[in-house]
Motif scaffolding. Structure first.
Motif: not given
Length: 554
Positions: A78-92, A105-115
């Motif tokens: 969750e921390t790594e997901f949040e890091l991606a969102r923080t960097l993107i949403e704050n134009d950092m 190389a697993r479907e549900h993991i790839i889809k969450k990565t895209f999210d």
């Protein structure tokens, strides 16, 4: 059965000779550098970094000059997901920096990565992997080569489909045959080429094939042959960046990386200070600074290494070993007397003969290029030190330029103190030993007054000296060719027979109020040289005080 018999060489040689890398003398230009500190390095920490610490680290990586930074495994934490969102949403994320994320190389993991990447305007690398080694195929997945290749192809296809559907023209793909070092090179090549056939890379939108030494298994020259084989036989080679990701299980991660670059790699993944699982990843600082030491611009800036060490140790709770190349506290330190002497002479030679080039003995690079200082980081004094180090410390820190023989004698006094205290001596402690033993040294003789006149032939001096010997004040007159010689001759009339064997002097600082130092060596009746030093704003007074110091010590 001996224990070593159970170990087999689990790596595979390429099917053809690959030795072009061995003909190259050095790495001529920097590869693309990729920091995986926030993913591979972070997952190896006992206490992973917080979001705030990761953001601070990300900013430092950008400041150093990294243009590709793997920010994590968004689907795994969750921390790594949040890091991606923080960097993107704050134009950092700077426009010239590409973030990289890892996914299985697993479907549900790839889809969450895209999210996690939704809305990212800057370039992105999506790194997909699956293990291809013989050991993993047989023992972990229990699948044959075709089935393992199908895992890679399924992941590659899904990445391309999701990217094309969303119109993400800023996304690029990376594939790793994990445990490459334990995979047959022909099979690794087959899987990678099959993935590239799915992605259809172009020179304008390159794919990345990453060859991870997930576990270091061979001598570095074997890895270089494996890399060269892949580089020569990959399809779409002008549209592929060949990347390395070496670990350090055999302690040769840096060597593998360097030879891998010579063998055709365009790109290198690693961490600062070699942090990572088990024995760690390739230390990017060492690889980059090795290039720097060969006169090649590494395109990364490590000019303030102490600051970088402080940040790393604070946010990771790891320590940078004192002997780690380029970064450790002791890597430029010279305790040995012969080393100190050579360094001091080399620095002087460079200053006088060739200040534009660096050839100083025992120092592969100029310590100031990484924020270290000669005075505190290079010449260090302990029981192993010699006259060169002592002299350098006193001259650089306090301005004292001792005669060589006096330096040698002081070095023995300093080493004796270090030997008995079992401790390193600071410059201030060396200076204290110098003053306590030599400068304006008190004893039986106390200088009260003096003045001079010219002798009858007007070519010599007559000294009128008042001293106390054992508290008894006496006046004495002496003649000599110079002022100090006349004082010395006056002292002989008091039974203090000594011949001046060495004399030198210098001003301490510029200006009319500068103090002066005088160093006097007198020869006692047994032929031994005894040293004294005098310090005073008047050079004549300093000289006489130096003589009196030597006589008191004698």
């Amino acid at each position: 059965m001996p224990n070593h018999v159970k170990y087999q060489r689990g790596y595979f040689m390429p099917p053809e000779p690959c030795f072009d890398w061995a003909k190259k003398e050095y790495i001529e230009k920097a590869p693309k550098w990729v920091s995986v500190d926030l993913r591979d390095g972070n997952q190896a920490l006992i206490i992973p970094m917080s979001l705030e610490q990761k953001l601070e680290y990300f900013k430092k990586l950008v400041e150093i000059g990294f243009k590709e930074i793997e920010i994590g495994f968004p689907a795994a934490s969750e921390t790594e997901f949040e890091l991606a969102r923080t960097l993107i949403e704050n134009d950092m994320i700077p426009e010239d920096v590409t973030i990289q994320v890892l996914t299985q190389a697993r479907e549900h993991i790839i889809k969450k990565t895209f999210d996690a990447l939704e809305g990212c305007k800057t370039p992105v690398i999506i790194h997909v992997y699956n293990s291809t080694s013989l050991a993993q195929r047989e023992q972990v997945f229990k699948r044959d080569k075709e089935q393992i290749k199908e895992i890679a192809l399924t992941g590659a296809k899904l990445l391309k489909e999701l990217t094309d559907e969303a119109g993400h023209d800023n996304y690029r793909f990376e594939y790793s045959p994990e445990s490459f070092t334990g995979t047959e090179p022909e099979y690794a090549l087959e899987v990678c080429n099959a993935v590239l056939d799915v992605w259809q890379p172009t020179p304008d939108r390159k794919a990345i094939i990453n060859l991870p030494a997930t576990v270091e298994m061979s001598l570095p020259h074997v890895f270089a042959q494996q890399v060269e084989y892949m580089s020569k036989n990959l399809k779409y080679r002008d549209a592929v960046e060949l990347s390395l990701h070496c670990h350090n299980d055999r302690g040769t991660g840096v060597a593998e990386t360097e030879l891998g670059i010579l063998a055709g790699a365009d790109r290198v993944e690693g961490t600062l200070f070699g942090n990572g699982e088990r024995t760690g990843n390739t230390d990017l600082i060492t690889v980059a600074m090795n290039m720097f030491a060969h006169g090649v611009d590494p395109q990364l800036n490590f000019a303030n290494m102490p600051e970088l060490v402080e940040l790393y140790e604070r946010v990771t709770n790891m320590k940078v070993e004192p002997r780690r190349p380029y970064a450790g506290q002791l890597v430029f330190a010279a305790f040995s007397g012969s080393h100190q002497d050579a360094i001091a002479k080399g620095l002087k030679w460079r200053e006088e003969h060739d200040p534009e080039h660096w050839t100083t003995p025992y120092l592969p690079i100029d310590p100031t290029d990484v924020g270290r200082h000669y005075e505190t980081d290079v010449i260090r004094i302990n029981s192993q030190s010699g006259k060169g180090g002592i002299g350098y410390i006193l001259e650089q820190n306090f301005g004292y330029v001792l005669p060589p023989k006096m330096r040698e004698e002081l070095s023995y006094a300093s080493k004796d103190v270090s030997d008995h205290t079992h401790a390193e001596l600071s410059p201030e402690e060396v200076n204290r030993i110098f003053h306590e033993n030599y400068v304006n040294h008190e004893g039986r003789i106390e200088l009260m007054d003096f003045h001079f006149t010219h002798a009858e032939n007007n070519k010599a001096f007559k000294a009128f000296v008042t001293v106390k010997i054992d508290g008894d004040e006496q006046d004495v007159i002496g003649n000599g060719n110079g002022r100090l010689d006349s004082v010395c001759n006056a002292m002989e009339k008091l039974g203090l027979k000594a011949h001046i064997a060495s004399y030198s002097e210098h001003a301490m600082t510029g200006g009319s109020d500068s103090s002066a130092m005088a160093y006097v060596g007198v020869e006692d009746p047994n032929g031994k040289i005894v040293w004294g030093a005098g310090e005073h704003h008047d050079i004549i007074t300093a000289s006489i005080k130096g003589l009196i110091s030597a006589l008191n010590r004698m």
